[in-house]
Design a protein around this motif. Structure first.
Motif, mmCIF file in Angstrom:
data_model
loop_
_atom_site.group_PDB
_atom_site.id
_atom_site.type_symbol
_atom_site.label_atom_id
_atom_site.label_comp_id
_atom_site.label_asym_id
_atom_site.label_seq_id
_atom_site.Cartn_x
_atom_site.Cartn_y
_atom_site.Cartn_z
ATOM 1 N N ARG A 159 0.820 -1.213 0.000
ATOM 2 C CA ARG A 159 0.000 0.000 0.000
ATOM 3 C C ARG A 159 0.854 1.263 0.000
ATOM 4 N NH1 ARG A 159 -5.229 -1.102 3.904
ATOM 5 N NH2 ARG A 159 -6.032 -2.853 2.710
ATOM 6 N N GLN A 160 1.946 1.255 0.763
ATOM 7 C CA GLN A 160 2.830 2.421 0.793
ATOM 8 C C GLN A 160 3.468 2.638 -0.564
ATOM 9 O OE1 GLN A 160 5.473 1.532 4.036
ATOM 10 N NE2 GLN A 160 4.104 2.398 5.580
ATOM 11 N N GLN A 161 3.837 1.556 -1.232
ATOM 12 C CA GLN A 161 4.434 1.653 -2.563
ATOM 13 C C GLN A 161 3.415 2.208 -3.553
ATOM 14 O OE1 GLN A 161 7.490 1.274 -2.592
ATOM 15 N NE2 GLN A 161 8.081 1.006 -4.695
ATOM 16 N N ALA A 162 2.165 1.800 -3.432
ATOM 17 C CA ALA A 162 1.110 2.269 -4.346
ATOM 18 C C ALA A 162 0.782 3.738 -4.121
ATOM 19 C CB ALA A 162 -0.144 1.424 -4.172
ATOM 20 N N GLU A 163 0.982 4.220 -2.888
ATOM 21 C CA GLU A 163 0.660 5.605 -2.581
ATOM 22 C C GLU A 163 1.770 6.574 -2.971
ATOM 23 O OE1 GLU A 163 -0.327 5.796 1.556
ATOM 24 O OE2 GLU A 163 -2.161 4.625 1.305
ATOM 25 N N LYS A 164 2.985 6.077 -3.203
ATOM 26 C CA LYS A 164 4.088 6.952 -3.579
ATOM 27 C C LYS A 164 3.820 7.537 -4.955
ATOM 28 C CE LYS A 164 8.001 4.955 -1.113
ATOM 29 N NZ LYS A 164 9.294 4.299 -1.282
ATOM 30 N N PRO A 165 4.033 8.858 -5.090
ATOM 31 C CA PRO A 165 3.870 9.428 -6.422
ATOM 32 C C PRO A 165 4.984 8.948 -7.355
ATOM 33 C CG PRO A 165 4.646 11.082 -4.857
ATOM 34 C CD PRO A 165 4.389 9.829 -4.090
#
Length: 171
Positions: A159-165
């Motif tokens: 999820r953190q990877q998906a949220e990174k621009p």
């Protein structure tokens, strides 16, 4: 030290956390399917060397009564012949539990629901999958224990990877 504190029970008057209370209110199979590809297509030629792949996903949501939560575990167990990658079987199971949970701080509720609750349900899931594969004409598949802590951490990282621009070069 009071008797309550010595017994591991928190004393709310002393400003300590109330004791954690968890109760399984219900367990159920939400969805179950088993496909025996061998029976449908016939036995593959040559020696059969099964490769088994297990995929697990978890979901939790709050229910209307206070302190009640529903946890859904989704298992997808597929088996293919190692020699020619032909499918042998596919078992899909959605298994749910309804829990009454009190005494968990709000910031710890999400990991509690996705780690501790599935840990309580897992032995039942394991037995169901073992029985279904056996009843489907294969040796019973006794699934290895699932590390729900590692699974939770992987999902957080995803999820953190998906949220990174996305890195956009400045021109």
């Amino acid at each position: 030290m009071s008797d309550d504190t010595a017994n591991g029970m928190a004393n709310p008057e002393a400003g300590q956390q109330p004791a954690v209370r968890m109760q399984i209110l219900a367990q159920y199979i939400r969805d179950l399917s088993f496909e025996n590809a061998v029976a449908q297509k016939g036995l593959p030629g040559g020696e059969v060397q099964p490769e088994i792949n297990v995929q697990v996903s978890l979901d939790a949501r709050k229910r209307t009564p206070d302190h009640q939560f529903e946890v859904i575990m989704k298992f997808r167990v597929s088996s293919n012949n190692a020699a020619d990658k032909s499918p042998l079987f596919l078992c899909e199971l959605d298994y749910g539990g309804v829990f009454h949970v009190e005494g968990i701080p709000e910031d710890q509720m999400h990991p509690f629901l996705l780690i501790e609750c599935p840990r309580m349900l897992f032995p039942f899931v394991r037995r169901i999958i073992s029985d279904v594969t056996r009843d489907g004409g294969f040796p019973p598949f006794n699934m290895d224990p699932v590390d729900f802590v590692a699974l939770y951490r992987q999902e957080l990282a995803r999820r953190q990877q998906a949220e990174k621009p996305a890195d956009v070069p400045l021109s």
